[in-house]
Design an enzyme around this catalytic site. Structure first.
Site, PDB file in Angstrom:
ATOM      1  N   GLU A 182       0.882  -1.370  -0.186  1.00 27.79           N
ATOM      2  CA  GLU A 182      -0.086  -0.027   0.043  1.00 27.79           C
ATOM      3  C   GLU A 182       0.919   1.327  -0.138  1.00 27.79           C
ATOM      4  O   GLU A 182       0.492   2.231  -0.749  1.00 27.79           O
ATOM      5  CB  GLU A 182      -0.833  -0.065   1.195  1.00 27.79           C
ATOM      6  CG  GLU A 182      -2.047  -1.010   1.045  1.00 27.79           C
ATOM      7  CD  GLU A 182      -2.937  -0.806  -0.393  1.00 27.79           C
ATOM      8  OE1 GLU A 182      -3.206   0.402  -0.622  1.00 27.79           O
ATOM      9  OE2 GLU A 182      -3.148  -1.738  -1.057  1.00 27.79           O
ATOM     10  N   HIS A 229      -6.055  -6.183 -10.485  1.00 29.84           N
ATOM     11  CA  HIS A 229      -5.199  -7.241  -9.750  1.00 29.84           C
ATOM     12  C   HIS A 229      -5.053  -8.401 -10.671  1.00 29.84           C
ATOM     13  O   HIS A 229      -3.839  -9.121 -10.258  1.00 29.84           O
ATOM     14  CB  HIS A 229      -5.977  -7.645  -8.382  1.00 29.84           C
ATOM     15  CG  HIS A 229      -6.263  -6.436  -7.433  1.00 29.84           C
ATOM     16  ND1 HIS A 229      -7.129  -5.565  -7.465  1.00 29.84           N
ATOM     17  CD2 HIS A 229      -5.439  -5.894  -6.478  1.00 29.84           C
ATOM     18  CE1 HIS A 229      -6.949  -4.621  -6.631  1.00 29.84           C
ATOM     19  NE2 HIS A 229      -5.868  -4.865  -5.801  1.00 29.84           N
TER      20      HIS A 229
END
Length: 600
Positions: A397, A493
């Site tokens: 992140e 993803h």
């Protein structure tokens, strides 16, 4: 096709003299070639910016800069060998241009050597007179994002191959996801259509994945309690025998949920008072969101103790999750600094920040560009029962933050459920996985052994979320191993597997092998054998490509060019490293021969 969200831009000039980076998509060099790089001294950032801006207008045919454009420097990088790279954001007739970013490359003598640009078309809209009023645009944004609209700003939307007059509107308290938050809506100022509507935060777990897990009835309950409960030391032992001036740097210990007992550098604010804030890493701090969906770090509750011991390795203490978060954040900062000389997420010597216990029953973790910090949910208590504070989640992140500060890779579209699609977004997710795994290698914690798996501590039935060596072994997200024309609109993803696989092949090579106790078996598209050049060189190439030769629209074929250019910079165009970069991309079916027609 709707365009992606472009986050607000903080414009600053920073100079880095280490082997760090800048950005670009397809590289275009001048007909005369490039100057030889030699060392030079006494060149200021301001003079580099001035030269790059002048070069952009002088080479308008290559750079795409037009009448009415203004270029503002976001970043300046000076390579050890002397090349300069200036990343610009653009305005047109005073309006920010979405998708108008570009990087101008200069020699050591400040001569123009090429450009990397996001938009390969004119950024001049057909009209600069809106049909909608700002109030009408704000009402549309509030309705579609189901929140409170802020002030509409006129922009030029140069994404998706066009240039349209539009309004950009921030929307707060949006209720279009599991957790409320801020979103940015772009409304066409002539037709009133919604051009994009996306969250300002990057979620670790996509809406599609969460739906898949719910459909399967799968729960994630990773093992915790690996830390050792710590006993408070006596006040007498805390007293210093000599005078101490506060605040002062202190050495504490934390009992984490996932990585055992760890050292923490903290701030001593009084004789028996300590703050979970690291003064040796620019004041990096973790706070408690206290179950609120805060996007303002200043409103978070500070973690303090009287003994500089934090957590007990279980959920019974609120600061146990904070130990994992602070440890992961500082280890991510350490990786970037010791590997690339990068000073903080934005390379500006400022603190990284995190807040744990974000919201109520939030089964996710986020990089939030509005907050400029990491936000960690506690799980929903049903499907996911623990806070998402494992180290590779943090490394992943915070790398989104690094991408925000450099290439700003954006998805090409976002659906009504918040799922993102397109190769630039897939590349963003891939880089987050690549550097997230490198944070594990850098930390080298025995309780969390480093590997090329992502999310292996989450307690999933398939034992990991994604993996770099053989991406398609991830059945939850349907991650893919090789590029095809359909990849351009893959969920990000799922699509991330293409470049993650290329990176692994570059670093470790193809075939079966055991590395650090983990077994890998990486296939290739064409059955070729790739011999890796090592993780150190592969990581340096991908970082330099990100920071110098990628921009917001970079796709996989552009990334191939960017990494080849980076390899040539670092190791030479005739080097084994350069040749292996080409082989690794071919092994995932990204080649010159199958390069698609221009999409942006």
């Amino acid at each position: 096709m709707r365009g992606p969200h472009i986050r607000s831009l903080a414009v600053a000039v920073a100079v880095t003299t280490a082997a760090t980076g800048l950005a670009g998509t397809a590289f275009a060099g001048p007909a005369t070639g490039t100057d030889r790089a030699t060392t030079s001294t006494g060149v200021s950032a301001a003079s580099v910016v001035t030269a790059a801006r002048a070069a952009a207008f002088a080479h308008a045919k290559a750079t795409g800069v037009t009448r009415g454009d203004e270029l503002r420097a976001q970043d300046v990088l000076i390579d050890p060998e002397g090349a300069r790279h200036v990343r610009f954001v653009r305005t047109h007739q005073g309006m920010p241009v979405l998708g108008g970013d570009l990087v101008v490359h200069l020699s050591h003598r400040l001569a123009y050597t090429g450009v990397t640009r996001a938009a390969d078309h004119s950024v001049s809209p057909a009209t600069t007179r809106p049909e909608l009023t700002a109030t009408q645009a704000e009402a549309k944004a509030a309705a579609v994002a189901r929140g409170d609209a802020g002030t509409a700003e006129l922009v030029v939307d140069a994404r998706d191959g066009g240039a349209a007059l539009a309004y950009r509107i921030p929307v707060s308290d949006s209720s279009t996801a599991d957790a409320t938050g801020t979103r940015t809506v772009v409304v066409d100022a002539v037709t009133g259509t919604i051009r994009s509507n996306t969250p300002d935060s990057d979620e670790f777990l996509s809406p599609r994945l969460l739906d898949t897990l719910r459909e399967r009835g799968e729960t994630m309950d990773p093992a915790t309690g690996t830390g050792t409960a710590v006993q408070p030391k006596s006040l007498a032992s805390a007293a210093a025998s000599r005078a101490v001036h506060y605040p002062a740097t202190a050495s504490g210990t934390g009992a984490s949920l996932f990585v055992g007992k760890v050292p923490l550098t903290t701030t001593r604010t009084a004789r028996t008072s300590y703050l979970l804030k690291d003064p040796t890493r620019w004041g990096t701090e973790t706070r408690d969101a206290s179950g609120k969906e805060l996007e303002n770090f200043a409103q978070g509750k500070k973690f303090t103790t009287t003994n500089d011991k934090w957590g007990n390795g279980t959920l019974s203490r609120r600061d146990s999750a904070a130990v994992d978060a602070q440890y992961g954040i500082t280890k991510t900062l350490d990786f970037y600094k010791k590997t690339f000389g990068r000073k903080g997420i934005a390379n500006n010597g400022k603190a990284a920040r995190g807040m744990v216990h974000f919201g109520k029953k939030v089964a996710n973790a986020f990089w939030d560009s509005t907050c400029g910090c990491m936000l960690y949910g506690d799980g929903d208590g049903d499907m996911f029962k623990k806070p998402l504070v494992v180290i590779d989640v943090t490394g992943h992140e915070l790398t989104h933050g690094v991408v925000d500060a450099t290439a700003k890779l954006e998805p090409t579209r976002v659906d009504e459920d918040g799922n993102q699609f397109g190769e630039p977004g897939s590349l963003n997710e891939s880089l987050a996985d690549i550097f997230g795994s490198n944070v594990e290698f850098s930390a080298n914690n025995a309780k969390n052994p480093p590997n090329y798996l992502i999310g292996e501590k989450l307690g999933l039935a398939q034992k990991f979320l994604r993996r770099l060596d053989h991406p398609s072994l991830d059945k939850l997200e349907g991650t893919i191993d090789y590029w095809s024309p359909q990849t351009y609109d893959a969920e990000v993803h799922a699509g991330s597997g293409v470049s993650s696989h290329a990176y692994y092949l570059l670093a470790e090579g193809s075939g079966r092998k055991k590395i650090g106790g983990f077994t890998y078996d990486s296939p290739t598209y064409d059955g070729s054998t790739v011999t890796g050049i090592g993780r150190t060189k592969a990581t340096a190439i991908f970082y330099r490509a990100l920071t110098r030769y990628m921009v917001s629209t970079t796709d996989f074929h552009d990334a191939r060019i960017a990494t080849l250019k980076a390899a040539a910079d670092l190791y030479g165009a005739n080097s084994t490293a350069y040749k292996t970069v080409d082989q690794a991309w071919a092994a995932v079916n990204v080649t010159v021969a199958n390069t698609p027609a221009a999409r942006h």
